[in-house]
Design a protein around this motif. Structure first.
Motif, mmCIF file in Angstrom:
data_model
loop_
_atom_site.group_PDB
_atom_site.id
_atom_site.type_symbol
_atom_site.label_atom_id
_atom_site.label_comp_id
_atom_site.label_asym_id
_atom_site.label_seq_id
_atom_site.Cartn_x
_atom_site.Cartn_y
_atom_site.Cartn_z
ATOM 1 N N SER A 2 0.743 -1.159 0.199
ATOM 2 C CA SER A 2 -0.284 0.006 -0.078
ATOM 3 C C SER A 2 0.796 1.202 0.099
ATOM 4 O O SER A 2 1.853 1.356 0.796
ATOM 5 C CB SER A 2 -0.891 0.008 1.303
ATOM 6 O OG SER A 2 -1.856 -0.992 1.114
ATOM 7 N N SER A 5 0.752 7.865 2.935
ATOM 8 C CA SER A 5 0.079 9.008 2.676
ATOM 9 C C SER A 5 1.092 10.184 2.518
ATOM 10 O O SER A 5 2.140 9.952 3.141
ATOM 11 C CB SER A 5 -1.036 9.500 3.664
ATOM 12 O OG SER A 5 -0.372 9.637 4.907
ATOM 13 N N THR A 9 -1.615 15.226 3.519
ATOM 14 C CA THR A 9 -2.705 14.592 3.848
ATOM 15 C C THR A 9 -2.589 14.235 5.445
ATOM 16 O O THR A 9 -3.515 13.367 5.762
ATOM 17 C CB THR A 9 -2.920 13.278 3.138
ATOM 18 O OG1 THR A 9 -2.186 12.406 3.005
ATOM 19 C CG2 THR A 9 -3.140 13.493 1.593
ATOM 20 N N THR A 159 -0.084 10.652 9.282
ATOM 21 C CA THR A 159 -0.704 9.441 9.256
ATOM 22 C C THR A 159 -0.418 8.805 8.092
ATOM 23 O O THR A 159 -0.548 9.208 6.841
ATOM 24 C CB THR A 159 -2.343 9.606 9.335
ATOM 25 O OG1 THR A 159 -2.678 10.404 10.631
ATOM 26 C CG2 THR A 159 -3.054 8.296 9.253
ATOM 27 N N GLU A 161 -1.053 6.086 5.307
ATOM 28 C CA GLU A 161 -2.366 5.391 4.682
ATOM 29 C C GLU A 161 -2.202 3.762 4.566
ATOM 30 O O GLU A 161 -2.031 3.553 3.349
ATOM 31 C CB GLU A 161 -2.467 6.329 3.315
ATOM 32 C CG GLU A 161 -3.896 6.004 2.660
ATOM 33 C CD GLU A 161 -4.071 7.100 1.675
ATOM 34 O OE1 GLU A 161 -3.652 6.370 0.558
ATOM 35 O OE2 GLU A 161 -4.428 8.204 1.801
ATOM 36 N N THR A 162 -2.124 3.240 5.478
ATOM 37 C CA THR A 162 -2.113 1.711 5.572
ATOM 38 C C THR A 162 -3.365 1.162 5.633
ATOM 39 O O THR A 162 -4.258 1.938 6.191
ATOM 40 C CB THR A 162 -1.115 1.152 6.602
ATOM 41 O OG1 THR A 162 -1.264 2.013 7.869
ATOM 42 C CG2 THR A 162 0.054 1.698 6.011
ATOM 43 N N PRO A 165 -4.982 2.608 9.756
ATOM 44 C CA PRO A 165 -4.131 3.684 9.795
ATOM 45 C C PRO A 165 -3.068 3.741 11.140
ATOM 46 O O PRO A 165 -3.216 3.230 12.020
ATOM 47 C CB PRO A 165 -5.042 4.800 10.331
ATOM 48 C CG PRO A 165 -6.390 4.267 9.825
ATOM 49 C CD PRO A 165 -6.362 2.962 9.882
ATOM 50 N N ARG A 167 -0.719 6.210 13.114
ATOM 51 C CA ARG A 167 -0.659 7.664 13.140
ATOM 52 C C ARG A 167 0.755 8.053 13.927
ATOM 53 O O ARG A 167 0.997 7.253 15.024
ATOM 54 C CB ARG A 167 -1.638 8.480 14.110
ATOM 55 C CG ARG A 167 -1.959 9.717 14.135
ATOM 56 C CD ARG A 167 -3.133 10.351 14.804
ATOM 57 N NE ARG A 167 -3.619 9.782 15.948
ATOM 58 C CZ ARG A 167 -3.703 10.540 17.096
ATOM 59 N NH1 ARG A 167 -3.116 11.736 17.365
ATOM 60 N NH2 ARG A 167 -4.075 9.854 18.217
#
Length: 321
Positions: A2, A5, A9, A159, A161-162, A165, A167
């Protein structure tokens, strides 16, 4: 794998072993936090934990170990457990056991992520530690791990983007070093050596301009901030020692730091010429005495050897006052 981000974002917001798996979230829905796995080096790697989570689509690792060789042992452990690719390794703070193993992850295509402050501190820490370890005969200049590159930096928060999430929060102050990142995955937090669950702490301080600069007031403030990032019952997974409920881990670490400061202050106050004593031929004996005094206050804590190696920073700070 994946994609992670972009900063735009981001939410505002040294022998080897394998430790038992950490407590897992009890949620079972689609957004449940994944199980936390923990791999631990032996004393050759300073008994350092690296935690990792498998989101079901990719793996995110917190802290990269002391050498690429140790990192490859960690990677082998991950690959024995899951087919998910390793997407990222997060450096929680600029201590060498957290970042020197990073190139082993980059060889697999994983992204190395750190706060901008942590990334900026790496070169100075690397130079200081290389000089020490080479001078001590533990490495040669050629065999000491190279300074790794950081692939992504952030300021404040990010964060990833997996599939679940991840953080990342940069604390307002430093702690065990000059800067500190906390990872949050569901009800699990990862803060490196900001806490050491019922183990002794590394008391050297951050490296600033080639010298240790401990700041226990900042460390305490960071612990308070850490305690406000999640419910008291969230699990905190430390750089060493036991995973504990967040409120317990914070309270115990704050008490430990206050005790350590008092123990060191008492020892230094007894010395006629503190700086000369702590930097002269008897320095080792003084560090051993401080270690013994602190260990007697915490007889159930593990890893007292870390005090022997690291407390010089706090002791010299007291002596300089």
């Amino acid at each position: 794998m994946s994609r992670l981000s972009s900063p735009a974002t981001a939410l505002a917001v040294l022998a080897l072993g394998c430790a038992p798996k950490s407590p897992a979230s009890t949620d079972s829905g689609p957004a449940a936090a994944p199980v936390v796995h923990t791999w631990t080096s032996g004393a050759a790697g300073f008994d350092t934990h690296s935690h990792w989570v498998d989101t079901g689509a990719e793996v995110v690792v917190f802290d990269a170990q002391f050498t690429p060789a140790l990192a490859r042992e960690l990677i082998a452990d991950i690959q024995a457990e899951t087919d998910s690719p390793i997407a990222a390794v997060v450096i929680t703070h600029p201590n060498p056991d957290k970042f020197l193993g990073a190139p082993a992850f980059q060889e697999l295509g994983a992204e190395v992520v750190a706060s901008a402050a942590t990334a900026a501190a790496l070169a100075g820490v690397h130079a200081h530690k290389q000089a020490y370890f080479v001078g001590a005969g533990m490495f040669t200049a050629e065999s000491f791990p190279a300074l790794p590159a950081v692939d992504r930096t952030f300021t404040g928060a990010l964060t990833l983007e997996t599939a679940v999430p991840v953080r990342l929060v940069e604390l307002a102050q430093g702690g065990v070093t000059t800067t500190q990142t906390v990872g949050i995955v569901g009800d699990h937090l990862f803060a490196g050596d900001l806490t050491a669950g019922r183990a002794h702490a590394w008391l050297e301080g951050g490296i600033v301009d080639g010298a240790p600069a401990p700041d226990l007031a900042a460390w305490d403030a960071s612990l308070v901030e850490l305690g406000g990032l999640a419910p008291d019952t969230a699990w905190l997974h430390p750089g060493r020692g036991e995973a504990l409920p967040l409120a317990t881990a914070v309270a115990e670490q704050r008490a430990y730091l206050a005790t350590a400061d008092a123990v060191v202050a008492e020892h230094v106050a007894q010395l006629d010429d503190p700086l000369a004593a702590l930097m002269g031929p008897e320095a080792g004996a003084h560090m051993a005495a401080i270690t013994a005094a602190l260990a007697s206050r915490y007889p159930e804590h593990t890893l007292a050897y870390l005090v022997s190696y690291g407390v010089y920073g706090l002791a010299l700070d007291h002596a300089a006052r």
